[in-house]
Design an enzyme around this catalytic site. Sequence first.
Site, PDB file in Angstrom:
ATOM      1  N   CYS A   2       0.841  -1.197   0.000  1.00  0.00           N
ATOM      2  CA  CYS A   2       0.000   0.000   0.000  1.00  0.00           C
ATOM      3  C   CYS A   2       0.875   1.246   0.000  1.00  0.00           C
ATOM      4  CB  CYS A   2      -0.905   0.019   1.220  1.00  0.00           C
ATOM      5  SG  CYS A   2      -1.915  -1.456   1.422  1.00  0.00           S
ATOM      6  N   ARG A  27       3.675   0.625  -6.467  1.00  0.00           N
ATOM      7  CA  ARG A  27       3.584  -0.339  -5.383  1.00  0.00           C
ATOM      8  C   ARG A  27       2.405  -1.302  -5.567  1.00  0.00           C
ATOM      9  NH1 ARG A  27       6.599   1.479  -0.916  1.00  0.00           N
ATOM     10  NH2 ARG A  27       5.259   0.451   0.597  1.00  0.00           N
ATOM     11  N   TRP A  75      -3.734  -2.110  -1.372  1.00  0.00           N
ATOM     12  CA  TRP A  75      -3.604  -3.449  -1.949  1.00  0.00           C
ATOM     13  C   TRP A  75      -4.221  -4.394  -0.931  1.00  0.00           C
ATOM     14  CZ3 TRP A  75      -0.825  -8.096  -1.054  1.00  0.00           C
ATOM     15  CH2 TRP A  75      -0.668  -8.932  -2.174  1.00  0.00           C
ATOM     16  N   ASN A 101      -0.877   0.704   6.330  1.00  0.00           N
ATOM     17  CA  ASN A 101      -0.219  -0.326   5.527  1.00  0.00           C
ATOM     18  C   ASN A 101       0.238  -1.414   6.485  1.00  0.00           C
ATOM     19  OD1 ASN A 101       1.240  -1.869   3.715  1.00  0.00           O
ATOM     20  ND2 ASN A 101       2.969  -0.455   3.592  1.00  0.00           N
ATOM     21  N   GLY A 102      -0.124  -2.674   6.213  1.00  0.00           N
ATOM     22  CA  GLY A 102       0.283  -3.782   7.075  1.00  0.00           C
ATOM     23  C   GLY A 102      -0.898  -4.618   7.508  1.00  0.00           C
ATOM     24  N   GLU A 484      13.772 -17.521 -13.466  1.00  0.00           N
ATOM     25  CA  GLU A 484      13.455 -16.101 -13.561  1.00  0.00           C
ATOM     26  C   GLU A 484      12.707 -15.785 -14.855  1.00  0.00           C
ATOM     27  OE1 GLU A 484      13.318 -11.972 -12.666  1.00  0.00           O
ATOM     28  OE2 GLU A 484      13.450 -13.806 -11.472  1.00  0.00           O
ATOM     29  N   LYS A 488       8.992 -14.094 -14.957  1.00  0.00           N
ATOM     30  CA  LYS A 488       8.679 -12.855 -15.664  1.00  0.00           C
ATOM     31  C   LYS A 488       7.522 -13.052 -16.639  1.00  0.00           C
ATOM     32  CE  LYS A 488      11.252  -9.871 -13.820  1.00  0.00           C
ATOM     33  NZ  LYS A 488      10.985 -10.571 -12.564  1.00  0.00           N
ATOM     34  N   GLU A 491       4.215 -13.318 -14.512  1.00  0.00           N
ATOM     35  CA  GLU A 491       3.714 -12.141 -13.814  1.00  0.00           C
ATOM     36  C   GLU A 491       3.341 -11.013 -14.764  1.00  0.00           C
ATOM     37  OE1 GLU A 491       6.544 -10.633 -11.011  1.00  0.00           O
ATOM     38  OE2 GLU A 491       8.216 -10.688 -12.405  1.00  0.00           O
ATOM     39  N   HIS A 507      11.707 -36.705 -16.068  1.00  0.00           N
ATOM     40  CA  HIS A 507      11.182 -37.297 -14.840  1.00  0.00           C
ATOM     41  C   HIS A 507       9.719 -36.903 -14.615  1.00  0.00           C
ATOM     42  CE1 HIS A 507      14.980 -39.026 -13.477  1.00  0.00           C
ATOM     43  NE2 HIS A 507      15.550 -37.925 -13.951  1.00  0.00           N
ATOM     44  N   LYS A 603       4.909  -4.154  -5.492  1.00  0.00           N
ATOM     45  CA  LYS A 603       6.359  -4.030  -5.632  1.00  0.00           C
ATOM     46  C   LYS A 603       7.097  -4.606  -4.438  1.00  0.00           C
ATOM     47  CE  LYS A 603      10.182  -2.671  -7.550  1.00  0.00           C
ATOM     48  NZ  LYS A 603      10.660  -3.434  -8.716  1.00  0.00           N
TER      49      LYS A 603
END
Length: 608
Positions: A2, A27, A75, A101-102, A484, A488, A491, A507, A603
């Site tokens: 947030c 963010r 968020w 925020n939290g 990675e 990418k 997301e 496998h 973020k």
Amino acid sequence: MCGIIGYAGHRPAVPVVVEGLRRLEYRGYDSAGVAFARQGGLRVVRAKGKLAALEEKLAQEPVSTATCAMGHTRWATHGVPAERNAHPHLSNDAALALVHNGIIENYQEIKAELTAKGYAFHSETDTEVLVNLIAERRKSEPDLLHAFAAALREAHGAYAVCLMDRGEPETIYAARMSAPLIFGLGTGENFVASDIPAFLPYTRQVVFLEDGEVVRATATHYEILRLADLAPVEHEVQTIQWDMQAAQKGGYRHFMLKEIFEQPRVITDGLAGRINAGRDAVLLPELDALPVPRRLHIVACGTSYHSGLWSRHLLEHWAGVPVQVEIASEFRYRDGLILDKEDMVLVISQSGETADTLAALRIARERGVAVLGLCNVVGSSIAREASAVIYTQAGPEISVASTKAMCSQMLTLALMALYWGGRQNVLPQERRRELIGLLESLPALLESQLPGMHDKARELSRKYAQARNFFYLGRGHCFPLALEGALKLKELSYIHAEGYAAGEMKHGPIALIDPAFPTFALALDDALFPKVKSNIVEVQARQGKVIALTNPGLDLAVDDPWIIPALPAPLSGFMALPALQLFSYETADYLGKDVDQPRNLAKSVTVE
């Protein structure tokens, strides 16, 4: 995650706050709101969605006279994205407004207590509970400051909060506990915010607040107090050296693209002052007072975790340090965790505020183990709490998807391997000189290659953008890069992608391969190329299409070879990384996705 900004000053406050929220959009958020004083009361305006929806509502409000205000981009953690759950939240008596925020972990217990006393709740948030707890404690405390502190002492969890009172319309209160909050000192104005860009056009003078600290500020005065007893706290005021140009797109279509193209500069900046005059030794004075670890535990999340996995190949080979790499959210809950006093824990976090990584740091410190922090943000929680910290010097990264941060982490980890290798006499002087020379050559090489990589990424993205699934394959130091690359693509474009160690395909996962399930293989010129080539042939035998990121002169027949300059392994990762990033970027952009702010992502993950 947030975004918070609070302002007390001489300007029209609401435009300042909305402008600050816009600079915190990176963010990630699902709703936004502001609070300001009007006609002897507090006016709260909130809207679901982007800031444009909030601005439409504010256009109908007479806000020009208010010189104190606060704002929030939310968020969702408690309650679905909806206007009723957006911040700020008012107390039942409408005297107090709060942004937060939290997560308040014991909010259900507090809510039950307040409900029994007649309080009503109109949202599903823990924030509405907290603002009413402050209102309740105000009945028994001498003033709002004491009530604010008393309520926060009862609240368990993580928070950064900003509070306004209709009885003090020119004052903001704020506090932090395990969530980022920064105080900005202007001329005739003061700010609090969850990140520096929110107020950077107005001041570069900042105080990095510590956990368990409270701020009370007006336009001309501020005090910082200890939450435990409200005793005054003295802080050094620091000057921020970068400006808003660093947080602007600079002509690029998206922040992400700009930040990919900034990677040559990131490498140059990361090397500055860290190489000796003879170009044969690395200077990391941050590590001089610490012993070389007998065993190194690297703990991180997401992209930072992939950086750690990649660095294991350098740290073990160049420095002779055994390395164990762990996901922070798993590390912190391991019942049988064994840490030796001669071990070291290295925590990696771009923001320095990642909740699981910060928790892992604290566990290691409790066990008496030295903790080294690797982060990008000066004054962050990890930077302050680690035994020592090395800054990656990547500059502000605005796009939610991390790009140049990983490049800077890889570079710093390579320098650490060279530094410890020199202290341990594992790497001869001539070999160190050779490797340092290669690192110093990277910026110019990358600068020359990025435009061509971008063109190739654009070409391939058009061909493969309709795929619904992707495999990314790599071996050795390329396996973390495959992880990675898959992350990418997931997301940014919302295409399902999985990164695999190439030898694991047979496998089980190879059963998924068919003509509609393409594979992105990292087939670079190193000792494992013959093995990767064999894995590619296995994919092709199942009619799977293959993109191969490879080097000149290699014998490899695939649908789409992508040739990049060769570098000795594992430094070839610095060439492979931007190619993977650009492919994901171009695919997402072609599909019309919100590249800089992918859905459901934030973020900095500052709550568990």
